[in-house]
Scaffold this motif. Structure first.
Motif, PDB file in Angstrom:
ATOM      1  N   GLU A 109       0.829  -1.213   0.000  1.00  0.00           N
ATOM      2  CA  GLU A 109       0.000   0.000   0.000  1.00  0.00           C
ATOM      3  C   GLU A 109       0.860   1.259   0.000  1.00  0.00           C
ATOM      4  OE1 GLU A 109      -2.755  -0.174   3.210  1.00  0.00           O
ATOM      5  OE2 GLU A 109      -3.684  -2.052   2.525  1.00  0.00           O
ATOM      6  N   LYS A 133       1.081   5.542   0.683  1.00  0.00           N
ATOM      7  CA  LYS A 133       0.686   6.373   1.824  1.00  0.00           C
ATOM      8  C   LYS A 133      -0.436   7.330   1.454  1.00  0.00           C
ATOM      9  CE  LYS A 133       5.182   6.143   4.106  1.00  0.00           C
ATOM     10  NZ  LYS A 133       6.359   6.895   4.610  1.00  0.00           N
ATOM     11  N   THR A 171      -4.896   7.208   0.273  1.00  0.00           N
ATOM     12  CA  THR A 171      -6.089   6.380   0.167  1.00  0.00           C
ATOM     13  C   THR A 171      -6.941   6.848  -0.995  1.00  0.00           C
ATOM     14  OG1 THR A 171      -7.227   7.810   1.756  1.00  0.00           O
ATOM     15  CG2 THR A 171      -6.157   5.823   2.624  1.00  0.00           C
ATOM     16  N   ARG A 224     -10.419   3.654   0.559  1.00  0.00           N
ATOM     17  CA  ARG A 224      -9.852   2.401   0.052  1.00  0.00           C
ATOM     18  C   ARG A 224      -8.345   2.538  -0.116  1.00  0.00           C
ATOM     19  NH1 ARG A 224      -8.347   0.213  -4.748  1.00  0.00           N
ATOM     20  NH2 ARG A 224      -8.817   2.147  -5.866  1.00  0.00           N
ATOM     21  N   PRO A 225      -7.575   1.549   0.335  1.00  0.00           N
ATOM     22  CA  PRO A 225      -6.114   1.632   0.180  1.00  0.00           C
ATOM     23  C   PRO A 225      -5.715   1.669  -1.296  1.00  0.00           C
ATOM     24  CG  PRO A 225      -6.732  -0.084   1.752  1.00  0.00           C
ATOM     25  CD  PRO A 225      -7.990   0.354   1.084  1.00  0.00           C
ATOM     26  N   VAL A 226      -4.642   2.387  -1.581  1.00  0.00           N
ATOM     27  CA  VAL A 226      -4.091   2.460  -2.927  1.00  0.00           C
ATOM     28  C   VAL A 226      -2.760   1.719  -2.939  1.00  0.00           C
ATOM     29  CG1 VAL A 226      -3.185   3.988  -4.715  1.00  0.00           C
ATOM     30  CG2 VAL A 226      -5.213   4.655  -3.421  1.00  0.00           C
ATOM     31  N   THR A 227      -2.637   0.723  -3.784  1.00  0.00           N
ATOM     32  CA  THR A 227      -1.420  -0.076  -3.850  1.00  0.00           C
ATOM     33  C   THR A 227      -0.430   0.512  -4.855  1.00  0.00           C
ATOM     34  OG1 THR A 227      -2.240  -1.522  -5.610  1.00  0.00           O
ATOM     35  CG2 THR A 227      -2.787  -2.125  -3.335  1.00  0.00           C
ATOM     36  N   ARG A 228       0.771  -0.028  -4.844  1.00  0.00           N
ATOM     37  CA  ARG A 228       1.756   0.377  -5.853  1.00  0.00           C
ATOM     38  C   ARG A 228       1.226   0.118  -7.258  1.00  0.00           C
ATOM     39  NH1 ARG A 228       7.053  -2.406  -2.998  1.00  0.00           N
ATOM     40  NH2 ARG A 228       7.437  -0.767  -1.431  1.00  0.00           N
ATOM     41  N   ASP A 278      -1.897   0.028  -8.271  1.00  0.00           N
ATOM     42  CA  ASP A 278      -2.907   1.043  -8.583  1.00  0.00           C
ATOM     43  C   ASP A 278      -2.237   2.336  -9.043  1.00  0.00           C
ATOM     44  OD1 ASP A 278      -5.033  -0.621  -7.813  1.00  0.00           O
ATOM     45  OD2 ASP A 278      -4.909   0.037  -5.716  1.00  0.00           O
ATOM     46  N   SER A 279      -1.220   2.749  -8.305  1.00  0.00           N
ATOM     47  CA  SER A 279      -0.525   3.999  -8.633  1.00  0.00           C
ATOM     48  C   SER A 279       0.213   3.902  -9.960  1.00  0.00           C
ATOM     49  CB  SER A 279       0.460   4.358  -7.515  1.00  0.00           C
ATOM     50  OG  SER A 279      -0.222   4.552  -6.289  1.00  0.00           O
TER      51      SER A 279
END
Length: 261
Positions: A41, A43, A45, A50-54, A56-57
């Motif tokens: 995850e 740093k 949201t 909702r968490p944002v993962t690597r 997703d980014s």
């Protein structure tokens, strides 16, 4: 293009000429790491906390890149690979359509079995595609987005085959007893220098901040044939350094507002 020369010093100064050069359209091959560490995850949201993962980014950063690159020149094209236990295609046909990029990114699945990272197959694919690009008067660039903090990539590739340029964006954990991001980074630098035809760039971040990733991806928009060496990059400029201090404001501009305002 020639520099200006004075009448008295024309004989003393050497003539300067700039040879004409055509900048070729790019075929850009994204290779996205789908190791389980891509699910770490960030740093930030997303909607509704909702968490944002690597991963997703990375998807967001690639779409930012594709849209921006096409706004510069609509003739650039993109294709997509994934790096798990092996390298495999997500979208083999190079396309200038944003919808094609979106579809490719939607098809990404994390490879839970991935362990070692062998870049040899990636370089073979890139070498093959680079020959096809050259036949169309284009150049090929590979953009590797790597997420493993303790697995240094390796390859077996001849040093005299440089038909494409490699850029790297490395997202990692902070150094600790269970990882060695510096060793991984050094291996990525070695791979970049080993295969790149033009100046390849490598950026890294262990901060978990999407804005850092986006900023680095914007620098990667630069065309390989127009780049300075990475050590000479002086952007983006810090806004804090540009802000004038109160002491530097001319006296006539430092006027208090009327009491009625």
């Amino acid at each position: 293009m020639e520099g200006r020369e004075g009448n008295n010093s024309a004989a003393a100064r050497p003539r300067y000429t700039l040879q004409p050069c055509r900048f070729l359209n790019e075929d850009i091959l994204f290779c996205i790491d789908v190791d389980p560490e891509s699910l770490v995850e960030m740093k930030v949201t997303g909607p509704n906390g909702r968490p944002v993962t690597r991963l997703d980014s990375i998807k967001q950063a690639i779409l930012l890149f594709v849209n921006s690159k096409l706004s510069i020149n609509s003739d650039h094209r993109f294709a997509f690979l994934a790096l798990g236990k092996s390298t495999y295609w997500l979208r083999k046909e190079f396309s200038s359509e944003v919808d094609s990029a979106v579809a490719a990114l939607r098809g990404i699945k994390v490879d839970s079995s991935s362990g070692h990272a062998d870049l040899t197959q990636l370089f073979r694919v890139a070498n093959h595609e680079a020959k096809k690009s050259r036949a169309q008067s284009r150049i090929l660039r590979v953009v590797l987005l790597y997420c493993r903090s303790s697995v240094a990539p390796h390859h077996q590739w001849p040093v005299n085959q440089k038909l494409f340029t490699l850029d790297v964006m490395y997202l990692h954990d902070k150094p600790g007893p269970d990882n060695c991001p510096q060793k991984v980074y050094d291996a990525l630098v070695d791979a970049l220098e080993h295969v790149s035809e033009y100046e390849g760039y490598i950026f890294e971040s262990g901060q978990g901040l999407t804005r850092v990733l986006f900023r680095h991806m914007c620098v990667l928009l630069s065309h390989p044939q127009q780049r300075c060496v990475q050590d000479d990059i002086d952007l983006p400029k810090s806004l804090t350094k540009k802000s004038p201090t109160p002491d530097s404001v001319p006296p006539e501009e430092n006027v208090p507002a009327p009491a009625g305002q």
